[in-house]
Design a protein around this motif. Structure first.
Motif, mmCIF file in Angstrom:
data_model
loop_
_atom_site.group_PDB
_atom_site.id
_atom_site.type_symbol
_atom_site.label_atom_id
_atom_site.label_comp_id
_atom_site.label_asym_id
_atom_site.label_seq_id
_atom_site.Cartn_x
_atom_site.Cartn_y
_atom_site.Cartn_z
ATOM 1 N N GLU A 52 0.830 -1.208 0.000
ATOM 2 C CA GLU A 52 0.000 0.000 0.000
ATOM 3 C C GLU A 52 0.863 1.256 0.000
ATOM 4 O OE1 GLU A 52 -3.177 -0.150 -0.331
ATOM 5 O OE2 GLU A 52 -3.426 -2.321 -0.045
ATOM 6 N N GLY A 53 2.128 1.104 -0.334
ATOM 7 C CA GLY A 53 3.032 2.251 -0.311
ATOM 8 C C GLY A 53 3.237 2.815 1.080
ATOM 9 N N ASN A 54 3.010 1.956 2.104
ATOM 10 C CA ASN A 54 3.120 2.386 3.501
ATOM 11 C C ASN A 54 2.251 3.609 3.797
ATOM 12 O OD1 ASN A 54 5.073 0.357 4.293
ATOM 13 N ND2 ASN A 54 6.563 1.523 3.099
ATOM 14 N N ALA A 55 1.091 3.684 3.135
ATOM 15 C CA ALA A 55 0.173 4.793 3.364
ATOM 16 C C ALA A 55 -0.239 4.825 4.832
ATOM 17 C CB ALA A 55 -1.060 4.662 2.471
ATOM 18 N N VAL A 56 -0.374 6.032 5.366
ATOM 19 C CA VAL A 56 -0.711 6.200 6.778
ATOM 20 C C VAL A 56 -2.210 6.022 6.977
ATOM 21 C CG1 VAL A 56 -0.676 7.756 8.751
ATOM 22 C CG2 VAL A 56 1.225 7.764 7.128
ATOM 23 N N THR A 57 -2.561 5.078 7.824
ATOM 24 C CA THR A 57 -3.955 4.814 8.195
ATOM 25 C C THR A 57 -4.099 4.992 9.698
ATOM 26 O OG1 THR A 57 -3.471 2.477 8.536
ATOM 27 C CG2 THR A 57 -4.223 3.137 6.321
ATOM 28 N N ASP A 58 -5.336 4.959 10.173
ATOM 29 C CA ASP A 58 -5.553 5.013 11.616
ATOM 30 C C ASP A 58 -4.888 3.824 12.302
ATOM 31 O OD1 ASP A 58 -6.989 7.317 11.288
ATOM 32 O OD2 ASP A 58 -8.958 6.400 11.598
ATOM 33 N N ALA A 59 -4.914 2.660 11.644
ATOM 34 C CA ALA A 59 -4.277 1.478 12.228
ATOM 35 C C ALA A 59 -2.776 1.692 12.387
ATOM 36 C CB ALA A 59 -4.546 0.250 11.357
ATOM 37 N N MET A 60 -2.136 2.309 11.388
ATOM 38 C CA MET A 60 -0.705 2.576 11.503
ATOM 39 C C MET A 60 -0.419 3.587 12.608
ATOM 40 S SD MET A 60 2.011 3.990 8.646
ATOM 41 C CE MET A 60 2.035 2.447 7.695
ATOM 42 N N LEU A 61 -1.235 4.629 12.707
ATOM 43 C CA LEU A 61 -1.042 5.617 13.769
ATOM 44 C C LEU A 61 -1.204 4.964 15.136
ATOM 45 C CD1 LEU A 61 -2.984 8.629 12.206
ATOM 46 C CD2 LEU A 61 -0.502 8.394 12.416
#
Length: 268
Positions: free
Chosen positions: A41-50
């Motif tokens: 996903e191109g390391n896109a920032v999601t709420d899960a990543m945050l």
């Protein structure tokens, strides 16, 4: 790549690794590496990543002296997940989901900047929008000579209001240059990023890990108490030059713009 786990206990073996939903971490003594780990996903920032980043940062072992923020795959981070923003607005047009996400982003970037350890961003490929914000929140940034940076928010109808990015970028690169980058949305290559202090070191891509190791090695030898106090002093003096930091309003600004655009131009 050298990477680190949440709070490693002394009983954990050297190089112990932990995999979260969106991150991979590895602890090696006083070195913690946190790797964004959604390359498909191109390391896109999601709420899960945050949330994963907050889990790591909130439970960080105080014995960690250096934290390296890295990323799997070809790109460091392609920015925030716009599909998730759209889902937030579809679920609640008042923007409560967007606001909550913005608050998470601010907490993550502040946690990187105020981290008692020295934080180092290892940047390859593209760092776009939120990806650039995460890198800028780190104390030191090492990038491949093929790395590029871009802030396309304006073209997407978004304000540059995520995680306190704007004051950090102005502080590092200067207001006039930042106007150019934001208003045109142009790509900044690694060489220019070096002249703007977006990157402090630029190296060939195949030398990136070695360059990070060279940068980290002397920092790891510094006494912990002196290192923490020195970082606090550097942050304090940097903050003093900003006079005022309106980026605390980033979540509200992003929410207001997105909800207004949805009202004027409803999704079809």
């Amino acid at each position: 790549m050298n990477v680190l786990p949440l709070a490693q206990r002394s009983s954990e073996p050297p190089g112990a690794e932990q995999i979260l939903k969106t991150l991979r971490t590895r602890r090696q003594g006083p070195l913690l590496t946190v790797e964004l780990n959604v390359p498909e996903e191109g390391n896109a920032v999601t709420d899960a990543m945050l949330d994963d980043l907050l889990t790591v940062l909130d439970h960080q072992d105080p014995e960690v002296r250096v934290l390296v923020l890295a990323a799997a795959g070809d790109d460091f981070c392609l920015g925030g997940d716009r599909d998730e923003f759209a889902e937030h607005l579809a679920h609640d047009p008042s923007g409560s989901g967007v606001r909550a996400s913005g608050i998470r982003a601010r907490r993550v970037c502040d946690a990187l900047t105020a981290n008692p350890a020295v934080t180092v961003a290892r940047v390859q490929g593209r760092a776009i929008g939120a990806g650039l914000a995460l890198a800028l929140a780190c104390d030191l940034r090492v990038g491949a000579d093929t790395a590029t940076f871009r802030l396309p928010e304006l073209a997407l109808g978004l304000p540059t209001a995520w995680g306190g990015l704007l004051p950090r970028l102005i502080s590092e690169a200067g207001a006039a240059r930042v106007r150019d980058i934001i208003l045109t949305g142009r790509v900044v290559d690694a060489a220019e990023a070096g002249t703007l202090s977006i990157l402090q070191r630029v190296v060939p891509e195949d030398s990136l890990d070695a360059a990070v190791a060279d940068l980290v090695r002397p920092v790891l030898r510094r006494p912990g108490p002196a290192l923490r106090v020195t970082k606090t002093l550097l942050n304090s003096f940097t903050a003093a030059t900003r006079l005022a930091d309106a980026s605390v309003l980033d979540p509200e600004i992003m929410t207001a713009v997105l909800t207004e655009q949805r009202r004027v131009r409803p999704a079809t």
